[in-house]
Design a protein around this motif. Structure first.
Motif, PDB file in Angstrom:
ATOM      1  N   ARG A 159       1.770  -2.207   1.838  1.00 41.27           N
ATOM      2  CA  ARG A 159       1.250  -2.684   2.360  1.00 41.27           C
ATOM      3  C   ARG A 159       2.021  -1.657   4.031  1.00 41.27           C
ATOM      4  O   ARG A 159       1.118  -1.507   4.588  1.00 41.27           O
ATOM      5  CB  ARG A 159       1.486  -3.900   3.531  1.00 41.27           C
ATOM      6  CG  ARG A 159       0.899  -5.298   2.308  1.00 41.27           C
ATOM      7  CD  ARG A 159       0.697  -6.895   2.485  1.00 41.27           C
ATOM      8  NE  ARG A 159       0.295  -7.763   2.221  1.00 41.27           N
ATOM      9  CZ  ARG A 159       0.578  -8.850   2.187  1.00 41.27           C
ATOM     10  NH1 ARG A 159       1.427  -9.575   1.991  1.00 41.27           N
ATOM     11  NH2 ARG A 159       0.045  -9.544   1.217  1.00 41.27           N
ATOM     12  N   CYS A 160       2.794  -1.519   3.609  1.00 38.66           N
ATOM     13  CA  CYS A 160       3.998  -0.839   4.559  1.00 38.66           C
ATOM     14  C   CYS A 160       3.642   1.120   4.229  1.00 38.66           C
ATOM     15  O   CYS A 160       2.913   1.230   4.830  1.00 38.66           O
ATOM     16  CB  CYS A 160       5.440  -0.927   3.545  1.00 38.66           C
ATOM     17  SG  CYS A 160       6.517   0.699   3.923  1.00 38.66           S
ATOM     18  N   ASN A 162       0.237   1.350   3.014  1.00 35.64           N
ATOM     19  CA  ASN A 162      -1.328   1.653   4.189  1.00 35.64           C
ATOM     20  C   ASN A 162      -0.883   1.348   5.553  1.00 35.64           C
ATOM     21  O   ASN A 162      -1.195   2.142   6.449  1.00 35.64           O
ATOM     22  CB  ASN A 162      -1.875   0.899   3.948  1.00 35.64           C
ATOM     23  CG  ASN A 162      -2.708   0.975   2.255  1.00 35.64           C
ATOM     24  OD1 ASN A 162      -2.764   1.289   1.755  1.00 35.64           O
ATOM     25  ND2 ASN A 162      -3.053  -0.446   1.875  1.00 35.64           N
ATOM     26  N   ARG A 163       0.389   0.659   6.334  1.00 33.49           N
ATOM     27  CA  ARG A 163       0.233   0.996   7.789  1.00 33.49           C
ATOM     28  C   ARG A 163       0.952   2.076   7.871  1.00 33.49           C
ATOM     29  O   ARG A 163       0.309   3.027   9.315  1.00 33.49           O
ATOM     30  CB  ARG A 163       1.654  -0.120   8.535  1.00 33.49           C
ATOM     31  CG  ARG A 163       1.080  -1.903   7.915  1.00 33.49           C
ATOM     32  CD  ARG A 163       2.148  -2.117   8.766  1.00 33.49           C
ATOM     33  NE  ARG A 163       3.292  -2.338   8.369  1.00 33.49           N
ATOM     34  CZ  ARG A 163       3.160  -2.871   7.213  1.00 33.49           C
ATOM     35  NH1 ARG A 163       2.525  -4.310   7.115  1.00 33.49           N
ATOM     36  NH2 ARG A 163       4.327  -2.968   6.320  1.00 33.49           N
ATOM     37  N   ALA A 167      -0.997   4.549  10.953  1.00 33.76           N
ATOM     38  CA  ALA A 167      -0.775   5.316  11.687  1.00 33.76           C
ATOM     39  C   ALA A 167      -0.035   6.431  11.683  1.00 33.76           C
ATOM     40  O   ALA A 167      -0.861   8.146  12.971  1.00 33.76           O
ATOM     41  CB  ALA A 167       0.674   4.043  12.093  1.00 33.76           C
TER      42      ALA A 167
END
Length: 185
Positions: A159-160, A162-163, A167
Motif C-alpha cells: 500500500r505504501c 503504491n501510494r 504520487a
C-alpha cells in the motif's frame, strides 16, 4: 545440519549484498530528489527477515527437525528460483531498486522484465523464499510464522509503495542533477 546452516548463511550473505546495492541506489535516488516513504514499517520488515534467518537453523536444532529429501530438494529449487527472480527484479530496476520505499519524481513505472508480468514481482520472491528456506529442512513453524507475519508487513508495504509510486509518477521530473551525480556511485 551443518550444510543447512551454510545455506542459511549464504542467503544471509545474499541479503548483505542486497543492502550494498540498496545503499548505492539510495545515493543515486537522493541525488535526483527522491521521496522516501514508509519508514515506519521498515524496522519491522528488517526484524522479520532477520528472524527468518535466525529461526530456520534454531528450529532445526532445537526442534530436531529431520531432513526429508522429498521436501528438501523441491524447496531448494523454489529457493533458487526466488533468488533468481529477486536478482532479475534488481537488474531490471537498476538504480531504482531499493529495500526502502524510495521513488524519484517524474520517472515512469518500469514495465519490462518481470514487471511486465506482475506489479510487485520482488514480493513474490520474498514470499517464496520465506516458505522454501525453512522447509528445506522441515522448519515448518518458522515457515508458518514468517508467512503470516510477512503477509501483514507486505500488506502495509505494498500500500505504501503504491501510494508513493502514484504520487511520484504524477509529479514533474525535477531539474537535472549535477553532472557529478548522474552516475550511480
Amino acid at each position: 545440519m551443518i550444510w543447512y546452516a551454510l545455506l542459511v548463511a549464504a542467503v544471509a550473505a545474499e541479503r548483505l549484498a542486497e543492502l550494498v546495492v540498496a545503499r548505492r541506489n539510495e545515493r543515486w535516488s537522493v541525488a535526483r530528489h527522491a521521496i522516501v516513504a514508509g519508514q515506519g514499517h521498515y524496522p519491522a520488515m528488517v526484524a522479520l527477515h532477520a528472524s527468518l534467518l535466525i529461526g530456520c537453523p534454531v528450529e532445526v536444532w532445537l526442534g530436531g527437525r529431520p531432513f526429508v529429501p522429498a521436501l528438501a530438494w523441491p524447496m531448494l529449487a523454489v529457493l533458487v528460483g526466488a533468488q533468481a527472480l529477486r536478482w532479475w527484479c534488481i537488474g531490471t530496476l537498476g538504480p531504482r531498486w531499493n529495500t526502502r520505499v524510495i521513488v524519484v519524481p517524474g520517472l515512469p513505472l518500469v514495465a519490462r522484465g518481470p514487471y511486465r508480468l506482475l506489479r510487485h514481482p520482488n514480493y513474490v520472491a520474498v514470499v517464496a523464499e520465506g516458505v522454501a528456506l525453512p522447509l528445506v529442512h522441515t522448519a515448518w513453524v518458522t515457515a508458518l510464522v514468517f508467512t503470516v507475519l510477512d503477509a501483514v508487513v507486505l500488506t502495509v508495504r505494498i500500500r505504501c509503495e503504491n501510494r508513493a509510486l502514484a504520487a511520484a509518477t504524477a509529479m514533474p521530473t525535477p531539474a537535472a542533477a549535477p553532472a557529478s551525480a548522474s552516475a550511480p556511485a
